[in-house]
Scaffold this motif. Structure first.
Motif, PDB file in Angstrom:
ATOM      1  N   ARG A  11       9.307  11.467  -9.491  1.00  0.00           N
ATOM      2  CA  ARG A  11       7.946  11.590  -9.992  1.00  0.00           C
ATOM      3  C   ARG A  11       6.943  11.394  -8.858  1.00  0.00           C
ATOM      4  NH1 ARG A  11       6.487   7.520 -12.874  1.00  0.00           N
ATOM      5  NH2 ARG A  11       8.328   6.233 -12.458  1.00  0.00           N
ATOM      6  N   ARG A  12       5.850  12.140  -8.908  1.00  0.00           N
ATOM      7  CA  ARG A  12       4.792  12.027  -7.904  1.00  0.00           C
ATOM      8  C   ARG A  12       4.151  10.649  -7.993  1.00  0.00           C
ATOM      9  NH1 ARG A  12       1.820  16.008  -5.009  1.00  0.00           N
ATOM     10  NH2 ARG A  12      -0.356  15.444  -4.542  1.00  0.00           N
ATOM     11  N   ALA A  13       3.810  10.069  -6.859  1.00  0.00           N
ATOM     12  CA  ALA A  13       3.208   8.733  -6.831  1.00  0.00           C
ATOM     13  C   ALA A  13       2.306   8.612  -5.619  1.00  0.00           C
ATOM     14  CB  ALA A  13       4.288   7.651  -6.789  1.00  0.00           C
ATOM     15  N   ALA A  14       1.406   7.636  -5.670  1.00  0.00           N
ATOM     16  CA  ALA A  14       0.567   7.286  -4.520  1.00  0.00           C
ATOM     17  C   ALA A  14       1.267   6.177  -3.753  1.00  0.00           C
ATOM     18  CB  ALA A  14      -0.804   6.824  -4.988  1.00  0.00           C
ATOM     19  N   VAL A  15       1.444   6.385  -2.451  1.00  0.00           N
ATOM     20  CA  VAL A  15       2.244   5.485  -1.621  1.00  0.00           C
ATOM     21  C   VAL A  15       1.391   4.912  -0.496  1.00  0.00           C
ATOM     22  CG1 VAL A  15       4.284   5.324  -0.141  1.00  0.00           C
ATOM     23  CG2 VAL A  15       4.305   6.848  -2.131  1.00  0.00           C
ATOM     24  N   VAL A  16       1.442   3.600  -0.304  1.00  0.00           N
ATOM     25  CA  VAL A  16       0.715   2.952   0.787  1.00  0.00           C
ATOM     26  C   VAL A  16       1.352   3.360   2.114  1.00  0.00           C
ATOM     27  CG1 VAL A  16       0.132   0.747   1.864  1.00  0.00           C
ATOM     28  CG2 VAL A  16      -0.030   1.005  -0.625  1.00  0.00           C
ATOM     29  N   ALA A  17       0.510   3.914   3.021  1.00  0.00           N
ATOM     30  CA  ALA A  17       1.012   4.432   4.295  1.00  0.00           C
ATOM     31  C   ALA A  17       0.354   3.769   5.495  1.00  0.00           C
ATOM     32  CB  ALA A  17       0.781   5.942   4.366  1.00  0.00           C
ATOM     33  N   SER A 130      -8.250   4.844  -8.887  1.00  0.00           N
ATOM     34  CA  SER A 130      -8.944   6.132  -8.787  1.00  0.00           C
ATOM     35  C   SER A 130      -8.279   7.018  -7.739  1.00  0.00           C
ATOM     36  CB  SER A 130     -10.414   5.909  -8.426  1.00  0.00           C
ATOM     37  OG  SER A 130     -11.074   5.167  -9.428  1.00  0.00           O
ATOM     38  N   ALA A 131      -7.931   6.438  -6.602  1.00  0.00           N
ATOM     39  CA  ALA A 131      -7.276   7.204  -5.546  1.00  0.00           C
ATOM     40  C   ALA A 131      -5.898   7.691  -5.981  1.00  0.00           C
ATOM     41  CB  ALA A 131      -7.154   6.340  -4.289  1.00  0.00           C
ATOM     42  N   ALA A 132      -5.169   6.822  -6.680  1.00  0.00           N
ATOM     43  CA  ALA A 132      -3.860   7.238  -7.188  1.00  0.00           C
ATOM     44  C   ALA A 132      -4.019   8.397  -8.158  1.00  0.00           C
ATOM     45  CB  ALA A 132      -3.165   6.057  -7.870  1.00  0.00           C
ATOM     46  N   GLY A 133      -5.101   8.363  -8.964  1.00  0.00           N
ATOM     47  CA  GLY A 133      -5.353   9.462  -9.890  1.00  0.00           C
ATOM     48  C   GLY A 133      -5.598  10.774  -9.168  1.00  0.00           C
ATOM     49  N   GLY A 169     -16.875  -8.748   5.279  1.00  0.00           N
ATOM     50  CA  GLY A 169     -15.670  -8.185   5.872  1.00  0.00           C
ATOM     51  C   GLY A 169     -15.272  -6.890   5.195  1.00  0.00           C
ATOM     52  N   ALA A 170     -14.205  -6.288   5.686  1.00  0.00           N
ATOM     53  CA  ALA A 170     -13.705  -5.040   5.118  1.00  0.00           C
ATOM     54  C   ALA A 170     -12.205  -4.947   5.320  1.00  0.00           C
ATOM     55  CB  ALA A 170     -14.389  -3.833   5.754  1.00  0.00           C
ATOM     56  N   GLY A 171     -11.544  -4.304   4.377  1.00  0.00           N
ATOM     57  CA  GLY A 171     -10.118  -4.017   4.474  1.00  0.00           C
ATOM     58  C   GLY A 171      -9.861  -2.640   3.919  1.00  0.00           C
ATOM     59  N   ALA A 172      -8.776  -2.015   4.337  1.00  0.00           N
ATOM     60  CA  ALA A 172      -8.522  -0.640   3.921  1.00  0.00           C
ATOM     61  C   ALA A 172      -7.033  -0.346   3.857  1.00  0.00           C
ATOM     62  CB  ALA A 172      -9.193   0.337   4.887  1.00  0.00           C
ATOM     63  N   VAL A 173      -6.689   0.616   3.012  1.00  0.00           N
ATOM     64  CA  VAL A 173      -5.329   1.162   2.987  1.00  0.00           C
ATOM     65  C   VAL A 173      -5.421   2.683   2.948  1.00  0.00           C
ATOM     66  CG1 VAL A 173      -4.405  -0.841   1.753  1.00  0.00           C
ATOM     67  CG2 VAL A 173      -5.060   1.198   0.466  1.00  0.00           C
ATOM     68  N   VAL A 174      -4.411   3.327   3.487  1.00  0.00           N
ATOM     69  CA  VAL A 174      -4.252   4.771   3.347  1.00  0.00           C
ATOM     70  C   VAL A 174      -3.151   5.014   2.324  1.00  0.00           C
ATOM     71  CG1 VAL A 174      -3.543   6.913   4.474  1.00  0.00           C
ATOM     72  CG2 VAL A 174      -5.008   5.293   5.689  1.00  0.00           C
ATOM     73  N   LEU A 175      -3.443   5.869   1.355  1.00  0.00           N
ATOM     74  CA  LEU A 175      -2.443   6.285   0.375  1.00  0.00           C
ATOM     75  C   LEU A 175      -2.046   7.725   0.666  1.00  0.00           C
ATOM     76  CD1 LEU A 175      -3.956   4.958  -3.003  1.00  0.00           C
ATOM     77  CD2 LEU A 175      -2.356   3.799  -1.453  1.00  0.00           C
ATOM     78  N   ARG A 176      -0.780   8.024   0.523  1.00  0.00           N
ATOM     79  CA  ARG A 176      -0.283   9.395   0.660  1.00  0.00           C
ATOM     80  C   ARG A 176       0.503   9.782  -0.578  1.00  0.00           C
ATOM     81  NH1 ARG A 176       5.113   9.218   1.104  1.00  0.00           N
ATOM     82  NH2 ARG A 176       6.100   7.406   2.113  1.00  0.00           N
ATOM     83  N   SER A 177       0.678  11.065  -0.751  1.00  0.00           N
ATOM     84  CA  SER A 177       1.503  11.547  -1.855  1.00  0.00           C
ATOM     85  C   SER A 177       2.968  11.259  -1.559  1.00  0.00           C
ATOM     86  CB  SER A 177       1.295  13.051  -2.033  1.00  0.00           C
ATOM     87  OG  SER A 177       2.203  13.564  -2.985  1.00  0.00           O
ATOM     88  N   GLY A 178       3.663  10.741  -2.546  1.00  0.00           N
ATOM     89  CA  GLY A 178       5.083  10.455  -2.391  1.00  0.00           C
ATOM     90  C   GLY A 178       5.763  10.479  -3.741  1.00  0.00           C
ATOM     91  N   THR A 179       6.847   9.752  -3.852  1.00  0.00           N
ATOM     92  CA  THR A 179       7.594   9.724  -5.098  1.00  0.00           C
ATOM     93  C   THR A 179       7.740   8.308  -5.614  1.00  0.00           C
ATOM     94  OG1 THR A 179       9.656   9.710  -3.817  1.00  0.00           O
ATOM     95  CG2 THR A 179       8.908  11.831  -4.686  1.00  0.00           C
ATOM     96  N   ALA A 180       7.746   8.173  -6.925  1.00  0.00           N
ATOM     97  CA  ALA A 180       7.874   6.864  -7.556  1.00  0.00           C
ATOM     98  C   ALA A 180       9.199   6.227  -7.165  1.00  0.00           C
ATOM     99  CB  ALA A 180       7.774   7.004  -9.069  1.00  0.00           C
ATOM    100  N   GLY A 181       9.168   4.939  -6.892  1.00  0.00           N
ATOM    101  CA  GLY A 181      10.376   4.221  -6.544  1.00  0.00           C
ATOM    102  C   GLY A 181      10.569   4.047  -5.052  1.00  0.00           C
ATOM    103  N   GLU A 182       9.897   4.863  -4.223  1.00  0.00           N
ATOM    104  CA  GLU A 182      10.048   4.679  -2.782  1.00  0.00           C
ATOM    105  C   GLU A 182       9.189   3.508  -2.332  1.00  0.00           C
ATOM    106  OE1 GLU A 182       8.075   7.243   0.194  1.00  0.00           O
ATOM    107  OE2 GLU A 182       7.585   8.564  -1.500  1.00  0.00           O
ATOM    108  N   PRO A 183       9.522   2.868  -1.212  1.00  0.00           N
ATOM    109  CA  PRO A 183       8.718   1.746  -0.726  1.00  0.00           C
ATOM    110  C   PRO A 183       7.262   2.146  -0.542  1.00  0.00           C
ATOM    111  CG  PRO A 183      10.794   1.862   0.461  1.00  0.00           C
ATOM    112  CD  PRO A 183      10.717   3.106  -0.376  1.00  0.00           C
ATOM    113  N   GLY A 184       6.363   1.302  -1.026  1.00  0.00           N
ATOM    114  CA  GLY A 184       4.928   1.561  -0.916  1.00  0.00           C
ATOM    115  C   GLY A 184       4.317   2.241  -2.119  1.00  0.00           C
ATOM    116  N   ALA A 185       5.150   2.792  -3.022  1.00  0.00           N
ATOM    117  CA  ALA A 185       4.613   3.490  -4.197  1.00  0.00           C
ATOM    118  C   ALA A 185       3.927   2.500  -5.129  1.00  0.00           C
ATOM    119  CB  ALA A 185       5.729   4.220  -4.932  1.00  0.00           C
TER     120      ALA A 185
END
Length: 342
Positions: A11-17, A130-133, A169-185
């Motif tokens: 399944r498609r998922a948002a993954v922390v990269a 929202s980003a995952a959406g 302060g500020a913090g950030a993550v990059v999300l990429r398209s991936g698959t559910a169940g993989e590390p970072g999803a």
């Protein structure tokens, strides 16, 4: 403990990269505040767990911190660009326009979709959802999600109850398209709100309600206010409930959670939430002593620092949970991926 899956289910998922953060150079220790307020270092530490906080210098804006954190997250991800930029903030550079388009342009991504997310201290979790959406809807392949605040601009310097708590302060993550169940999803989300309690955390003046009332703002109404005891009670109840709900949706128990990275509101709130979930204190990452409450920036800032210190290791299960003005609350989970340093 339940056996940990390492396979994906397609399944498609948002993954922390990637992760990154940015803090102003100036730090304000408790002693500096105690010198002008009716308080002490011991009083502040005992009630909040905070020893110092970072404060932006004159001429620095929220976008400046957001650009710094975003650039480091992009570097960590190994890619220089994304399709969309989301900035969660309560302190935008201006009421209009949103801060995110400027941040995207300064990072060299003019043309990317960009907008702000306003949910106060829950803003980053809402922005993640929202980003995952966007990724799940196939609108974007990569999204930069930033939590950035210059909360010091909202504080009454003479108000002990708020001036000792918040930092910039500020913090950030990059999300990429991936698959559910993989590390970072990112796993399931739990989000909620209670607008009937909006007055518990608010800036009374400056918006359309006050401006259209025909009544000039009273002195001090331009500053942030918070009903401390009520907020404490709501924060513990809502974060605990949200965390339990998202764990149930993910099929996890408290024993499966290696680390809870919660909104850094108050060390006692974190302790009570951990107890309510059934987590031992050593599984709760906290950086509030060094940075204070940085509102929407607190979770991504904590994630980057925990990653840099080696506290978060690949394969560990992580719970994120937050509470903020609105009232708003939200939680999600993920298995920590292998990331380059920011």
């Amino acid at each position: 403990m339940v056996a940990r899956r390492t396979d994906t289910d397609g399944r498609r998922a948002a993954v922390v990269a990637g992760v990154g953060s940015c803090l102003p150079a100036r730090t304000v220790p408790n002693e500096e505040l105690a010198a002008r307020l009716d308080t002490s270092d011991a009083w502040i530490r005992s009630r909040t767990g905070i020893a110092r906080r970072h404060v932006a210098a004159p001429g620095t804006a929220t976008s400046d911190l957001a650009v710094g954190a975003g650039a480091r997250a992009l570097k960590s991800s190994g890619e220089p660009a994304v399709d969309a930029v989301l900035v969660a903030t309560t302190t935008p550079d201006r009421p209009c326009p949103a801060t995110a388009p400027l941040v995207a342009a300064r990072l060299g991504m003019t043309g990317a979709a960009a907008h702000d997310v306003s949910a106060v201290c829950t803003g980053f979790v809402y922005a993640l959802a929202s980003a995952a959406g966007l990724i799940l809807a196939d609108v974007a392949e990569r999204v930069l999600v930033i939590g950035a605040e210059t909360f010091s601009t909202l504080l009454d310097p003479g108000d002990r109850s708020t001036s000792v708590i918040f930092g910039d302060g500020a913090g950030a993550v990059v999300l990429r398209s991936g698959t559910a169940g993989e590390p970072g999803a990112l796993g399931p989300f739990d989000l909620g709100s209670d607008g009937e309690s909006e007055a518990l955390i608010t800036v009374p003046a400056g918006g359309s309600r006050q401006r259209l009332s025909g009544v000039p703002p009273r002195p001090g109404e331009e500053f942030f206010t918070m009903s401390g005891k009520e907020v404490f009670r709501h924060a513990v109840r809502r974060m605990t409930g949200s965390a339990k709900a998202v764990l149930a949706r993910a099929g996890w128990t408290a024993e499966d959670v290696d680390h809870m990275v919660g909104h850094q509101a108050n060390s006692r709130i974190t302790q009570h939430v951990a107890e309510g979930i059934g987590l031992p204190p050593q599984r709760c990452f906290s950086n509030i002593a060094e940075v204070g409450n940085t509102a929407a920036a607190s979770i991504p800032l904590a994630l980057d620092q925990a990653h840099a210190k080696g506290v978060l290791r690949p394969g560990q299960r992580v719970l994120l949970t937050a509470f903020g003005g609105g009232l708003t609350w939200g939680s999600t989970v993920l298995t920590w991926p292998r990331l380059d340093p920011s």
